[in-house]
Design an enzyme around this catalytic site. Structure first.
Site, short mmCIF file in Angstrom:
data_model
loop_
_atom_site.label_atom_id
_atom_site.label_comp_id
_atom_site.label_asym_id
_atom_site.label_seq_id
_atom_site.Cartn_x
_atom_site.Cartn_y
_atom_site.Cartn_z
N CYS A 81 0.70 -1.25 -0.01
CA CYS A 81 -0.07 -0.21 0.08
C CYS A 81 0.84 1.24 0.10
CB CYS A 81 -0.92 0.11 1.38
SG CYS A 81 -1.98 -1.51 1.15
N HIS A 140 -2.03 6.88 4.81
CA HIS A 140 -0.83 6.03 4.53
C HIS A 140 0.58 6.53 4.23
CE1 HIS A 140 0.12 1.37 4.57
NE2 HIS A 140 0.60 1.91 5.86
#
Length: 433
Positions: A81, A140
């Site tokens: 990710c 993130h």
């Protein structure tokens, strides 16, 4: 005194319209395209209807391919990710600035971990040029104030900063939740269902504490969000479109679906009652909910008469983790974390009136890094080849240029690496240390 004489003079002139003298020119909101990136989380290559999945209908996501182009060799720059998002936001291989690992848990709060501040984001570039910018969903790329999205070019932020989040707050009402555990409540291994919760030991570890020190934020302030998170993100995205329709805008909707924890609404579970495996049924419900959300955003664009001047891109941040989610990367080998195709080749769709042909399948390799130079130049801005590893895709899509956008594509995550040149690919799949 001179200004007053000037006013009196023009007021006495015949045929002078004072409103036109002092009017401020309103910028044409349709002179530059709007950009929307819809990012799915951990969605496998083979899970959409347009990618060959007959089990879970995804008509709204499929419509982007029907109205635009489906990149059959569409890649991201990493199979995890966070580094994948670093490449997406900068248009540069994240290896160039040493961002190859995937922060999880408390590491997100390490003040030294995040997208390096010297890196310029797509939002930075567009905001500086007069675009409204918003991130809705998962960031993130750093969980501390230094790396906050609103310090990285986004005027608005609604979402969370870490790698994952539960879709509803405890006690998880109105959803079916599947949780990974080390042992079942009776001390054995396997799978057990208690009410609306399913426990499974198949991953040999417990569900991460996704929500710890990771609240839903509006800007930097925690909020209580009771709506199913996919729906909440869609609500916020549609509201931003409505508020921003008079200006060019960049909207980045980073859904956390279909990433774990596995939670599907009761309505979605009923929709897929024919799927016997509850694990797969929850996943199907999550994906279907994501598809409906994409449909809402597409309808909002139409309702606001923005469709002809709005670029919509849908892709996943990496391949699907099959064992964790039941996700399919067929017909590709491998899954999330791999340097094989299943880890880095993703569903990649683009709808751009006047640029993409309807229903086209584009087979030449492209990569998420291409979105930065493509969008920046379409906005009338300059970006030189030293600032990006991506390629402006527009002349290839309009057939002004022939050949492939890339001769070589490259990936590296610590000891693992891969290189594709033409139809050849070499993979170093050494274990990570």
């Amino acid at each position: 005194m001179k200004f007053q004489i000037f006013l009196a003079y023009i007021f006495l002139l015949p045929g002078i319209d004072l409103a036109s003298v002092f009017a401020v020119e309103k910028p044409d909101s349709h002179s530059r395209p709007n950009f929307i990136i819809l990012l799915a989380d951990d969605l496998g290559y083979g899970e959409l209807g347009c990618q060959g999945n007959p089990q879970i209908p995804t008509p709204h996501i499929d419509s982007i391919a029907q109205e635009g182009v489906r990149f059959t060799n569409g890649y991201v720059s990493a199979s995890y990710c966070s580094p994948s998002r670093a490449g997406l936001m900068t248009g540069r291989y994240q290896s160039r600035f040493g961002y190859e690992t995937n922060p999880v848990g408390a590491v997100n709060e390490d003040p030294n971990v995040g997208l390096p501040r010297m890196e310029v984001t797509l939002a930075d570039r567009l905001k500086a040029a007069g675009y409204r910018t918003s991130l809705v969903g998962k960031w993130h790329l750093g969980g501390t104030a230094y790396y906050h999205p609103q310090r990285r070019g986004f005027e608005e932020f609604f979402g969370f900063l870490h790698e994952g989040h539960y879709f509803v707050p405890p006690p998880y009402d109105d959803v079916t939740t599947m949780l990974r555990v080390n042992k079942l409540p009776n001390g054995t291994s396997g799978r057990a269902k208690f009410g609306n919760r399913v426990f499974s030991t198949h991953m040999n570890h417990a569900e991460p504490a996704y929500d710890t020190n990771n609240p839903i934020l509006r800007s930097s302030q925690p909020v209580v969000e009771n709506e199913y998170l996919t729906d909440a993100f869609t609500r916020e995205a549609c509201e931003f479109i409505e508020r921003s329709k008079e200006q060019p805008f960049f909207l980045y909707v980073a859904y956390n679906a279909v990433h774990s924890p596995l939670q599907a609404t009761d309505t979605s579970m009923q929709k897929f009652a024919s799927i016997e495996d509850v694990h797969r049924r929850i996943f199907a419900g999550m994906l279907s909910n994501l598809d409906e959300s994409v449909g809402q955003i597409l309808r909002k664009i139409e309702e606001e008469n923005l469709a002809e001047n709005t670029v919509v891109v849908f892709l996943s941040d990496n391949g699907g983790p099959t064992k964790e989610l039941t996700s399919s990367n067929l017909p590709l080998r491998g899954f999330k974390g791999d340097m094989y195709e299943g880890g880095i080749r993703v569903p990649f769709l683009m709808q751009w009136p006047g640029v993409t042909a309807r229903g086209e399948e584009y087979a030449a390799p492209v990569i998420s890094l291409d979105l930065v130079p493509t969008f920046v130049r379409a906005a009338g801005l300059e970006i030189n080849d030293r600032e990006t590893d991506g390629v402006d895709l527009r002349p290839y899509l309009t057939k002004e240029k022939s050949g492939d956008p890339h001769n070589v594509l490259f990936w590296r995550q610590k000891q693992r690496a891969a290189l594709r040149m033409g139809d050849w690919k070499i993979v170093n799949h050494s274990p990570e240390r």
